[in-house]
Write an enzyme that holds these catalytic residues in place. Structure first.
Site: not given
Length: 843
Positions: A9, A327, A105
């Protein structure tokens, strides 16, 4: 030799996979070895678009083209990332690529990103799924040993597509239907709606409505000063029988609603002796959980005033540019269970040991002692509160990475500091307190005193004095059996307050918790942990509401506009609760979860969405603007043109006998029925606050009817003649409010000010002037008379600070030179002394 194409991603994940699997050669935008080609998307590369045959240009939005329910959905590339999409399509179509690995993800959005790319490339190559909750090298290698078949993910893929397409259908059709409705009478009035956006707005309108309708009530509090051998302490009277079950949301054990009773208690207890009993109990407080995006945005807004959008941008920069945070777009507040060694390594980085030159040593100095203490005492152990796979969804909590910080900006440093301190604190032991509750009985009347002593700082040590500043010290000691004396009993009148307006911090909390009060247990369960929107989308939803002029940002407060109230009136009048209540999101999440488990088909779900969309459009088509149901009535005032009856409708106050009418919303402000009554009766009203100019800036104005009975603004400015002299003002029919404090002449209301009669006209020789509205607080005639006669108004409670946008209470006072200023409300200090702040100008 055939190869597998791995698509991630984000570029950073592709780098992590290449490092963990090994043997890759890096090309410009992808990696390759003997077995794999490895490339990444950059988030979403494609978005849904209306098929060309269904597209209608903005100016032609009308019910004739609605509803838009295409038989298929088209995809269009997102312009700024189109080069990356072309690269992936080229790699997918390589002849030596035999199959694909979806390494996006682990979740619904990751599935959607990958499937849109494959659909756009028209690929039929076999697909396998990499499913990771941890990004450690070993977890990545283990993941590739147990790749899932693409067919296993069909339920998740269907749910992802359905969520995307249903959002599109409701958003496009709802927005076009409401826009077409509001544009029937001419012009183009864009009225956007959405599955998440509109219920969020409904929360804010409901809160603002409660604030507007709130009627403050006065209550009294009693605080006694007690003298004992060791000194003095204070205690507050309370009702021991209060059970907290009163229907009155403002009821408290220490509030008295009867002034006579409060004064009676004051007289009864003052100067009397009291008996003392006290109980001390140990208490602990554990550290907060690690941050997810919503909690990080919420706290950054409360502490630093960062908007949710700004916090996300800062966190994204710390993740992508500086690589010092994990993240950020996560809704998890835990770490994977195999992350203990990574945490230990991260703590090692925070100690600063073994780091080369270039990192920000000053930034790590404040963390090093705490990181070293955690390592020395072996506090990183398996702990379900911190390491819990069951509480990790697509991503884990936000924590610092192994990369030491360098060259961070001041806002970036503030956010990084928040994350690191939270990361350190979660491994420290709880803070320990000794909480003492003292009850002093004076003629059987109880007074409570509480003391809180920090015995062991525990995790609070990470935050230093800042976090401990609110702790109260030891109480003055009272010996067993000692009698104390109530030397004084202070009676303070207070007023109940309406609920506060939402800030971004509290709105994020409300969005996160939306649906928890639903009656339907299954829907409530579906909303659990989700709420309205996702951590990654909530900031943008708030920004959309601001850009569409549904909200205004006033300091840290968010205020719904007249346009927002108008939309809620329209949707409620049309009977479309699907667009205003979080139940829609709850029902969708419940059904999509069933789809993921294979219990509901994609076709069945989309048929329901199409039916709901058709119903929304049909309801909008079935009404005209003057037939929308609502809490509307008939005015007592008559039409100034024909003496006909005037009724309120959705958009106007309309005469029933002729074409005369007044728009409800003018300059961004919505008129109430009572205000229109006064305007029609007196032909003038105000000054009123809350208008906004084309730049969005607020202004106050008097509104009056002109000779054609049309409303116009009067800003209270005298016209000027060519020679610079001002027109004379006739005060013969006006009421004098008192003597001018500067020259002794009379003071009158004139436009938006109270002025000395000698401060206007050609022969003016005085400059006394004071606003009829000061910092959003209306100063009525009675208060101005008090100010002029006694030098002081009553305590006025609705001033709003121009700097902080917070309400405050103050007296207006007249200085010796005639100027008007503030005197702030006296407050009892921690020693029973009372202080009043210095005067500040109020002009």
């Amino acid at each position: 030799m055939s190869k597998k194409l791995i698509i991630t991603e984000k570029p950073s994940v592709a780098t992590d996979l290449a490092r963990a699997l090994g043997g890759f050669t890096r090309h410009e935008d992808y990696y390759e070895n003997d077995d794999y080609v490895l490339a990444s998307a950059i988030g979403h590369l494609l978005e849904l678009a209306c098929p060309e045959e269904y597209e209608v240009k903005r100016g032609k939005w009308s019910f004739a083209h609605l509803p838009v329910i295409p038989p298929h959905f088209a995809l269009q590339p997102i312009t700024k990332t189109e080069p990356r999409l072309k690269l992936l399509v080229r790699l997918i179509k390589r002849k030596d690529v035999a199959s694909l690995v979806n390494a996006c993800d682990a979740g619904r959005e990751g599935e959607l990103i990958f499937n849109y790319i494959v659909q756009h490339a028209a690929s039929r190559k076999p697909v396998e799924r990499l499913w990771l909750q941890s990004m450690t090298p070993q977890a990545i290698r283990d993941g590739f040993l147990r790749l899932r078949r693409g067919s296993e993910m069909q339920g998740l893929a269907d749910a992802a597509l359905c969520r995307s397409e249903s959002d599109w259908l409701v958003g496009i059709n709802g927005t076009r239907a409401m826009t077409a409705f509001n544009s029937k009478t001419g012009g183009f009035h864009l009225t956007t709606v959405g599955r998440v956006q509109t219920p969020t707005l409904a929360l804010m309108v409901e809160r603002e409505d409660r604030i507007r309708k709130f009627k403050p009530r006065t209550y009294w509090e009693l605080e006694a000063a007690f003298a004992c051998a060791a000194g003095e302490y204070h205690g507050k009277w309370f009702d021991e029988k209060f059970a907290g079950k009163d229907d009155d949301e403002h009821a408290r054990a220490d509030r008295l609603w009867d002034e006579e009773k409060a004064r009676s208690l004051q007289q009864k207890c003052r100067g009397q002796e009291g008996e003392v009993s006290e109980e001390a109990k140990p208490s602990t407080q554990i550290s907060p959980l690690l941050y997810d995006l919503t909690s990080l945005q919420r706290e950054a807004n409360s502490r630093f005033g960062f908007s949710a959008k700004a916090t996300l941008a800062l966190a994204q920069a710390l993740y992508e540019k500086h690589k010092v945070l994990t993240y950020p777009r996560t809704e998890s507040r835990a770490l994977p269970e195999d992350y203990l060694q990574t945490v230990i390594s991260t703590l090692g980085m925070l100690t600063g040991e073994g780091l080369g030159k270039g990192h920000d040593e000053a930034a790590l100095v404040r963390y090093a002692p705490f990181a070293q203490q955690i390592l020395d005492r072996r506090w990183v152990v398996p702990n379900k509160r911190v390491f819990n796979n069951a509480k990790v969804s697509d991503h884990f909590a936000i924590i610092p990475t192994l990369q030491a910080p360098r060259h961070l900006s001041e806002p970036e440093t503030k956010l990084y500091d928040m994350v690191v301190k939270r990361f350190l604190a979660v491994f420290f032991p709880p803070a320990e307190y000794l909480i003492t509750t003292r009850i002093t009985r004076v003629l059987d009347e109880p007074f409570k005193t509480e003391g809180k002593v920090l015995v062991n700082a525990g995790w609070l040590a990470v935050y230093g004095r800042e976090a401990q500043a609110g702790d109260e010290g030891n109480l003055v000691a009272v010996q067993p059996g000692e009698r104390v004396l109530a030397t004084d009993v202070l009676l303070a009148a207070q007023r109940t307050k309406p609920p506060p307006r939402y800030s971004e911090a509290t709105l994020l909390s409300a969005m996160e918790g939306a649906g928890k009060s639903m009656d339907d247990e299954e829907l409530r369960a579906a909303m659990a942990g989700r709420g309205l929107g996702t951590p990654a989308t909530r900031a943008q939803i708030i920004e959309n509401l601001l850009s569409e002029q549904y909200l205004h940002r006033e300091g840290r407060e968010l205020m719904p506009t007249a346009k927002a109230f108008s939309l809620m009136t329209l949707l409620n009048g049309l009977g479309i609760p699907e667009l205003t209540a979080p139940e829609l999101t709850g029902e969708w999440e419940w059904k999509l979860a069933r789809m993921e488990r294979g219990e509901l088909s994609r076709d069945e779900f989309m048929k329901e969405i199409a039916t709901m969309t058709q119903d929304i459009v049909a309801r909008a088509k079935s009404y005209d603007s003057d037939t929308i149901p609502g809490d509307f009535g008939e005015l007592a005032a008559r039409c100034p043109k024909c003496d006909g009856r005037i009724k309120e409708t959705y958009k106007r106050f309309q005469c029933q006998s002729c074409d005369y009418g007044l728009w409800k919303i003018v300059a961004g402000r919505q008129f109430e029925a009572a205000e229109i009554e006064e305007l029609l009766s007196r032909r003038k009203i105000g000054p009123l606050s809350g208008f906004r100019n084309k730049m969005g800036r607020p202004f106050n104005a008097v509104v009056q009817l002109n000779d054609e009975h049309a409303p116009e603004f009067d800003f209270g400015q005298s016209s000027a003649s060519g020679d610079g002299s001002a027109d004379e003002v006739d005060f013969s029919l006006s009421e004098s409010l008192g003597a001018c404090p500067k020259c002794g002449a009379r003071v009158f209301e004139h436009g938006l000010s109270y002025v000395c009669e000698k401060s206007v006209g050609a022969a003016r020789n005085c400059d006394f002037r004071s606003g009829t509205i000061i910092l959003q607080q209306t100063i009525d005639h009675a208060q101005m008379k008090k100010l002029l006669s006694s030098g002081r108004t009553d305590l006025l409670r609705d001033f709003v600070s121009a700097r902080t946008r917070r309400k405050f209470a103050a007296f207006l006072v007249r200085a010796a030179d005639g100027k008007v200023g503030f005197e702030f409300e006296p407050r009892p200090a921690k020693g029973a002394t009372r202080k009043t702040t210095a005067k500040a100008p109020a002009e």
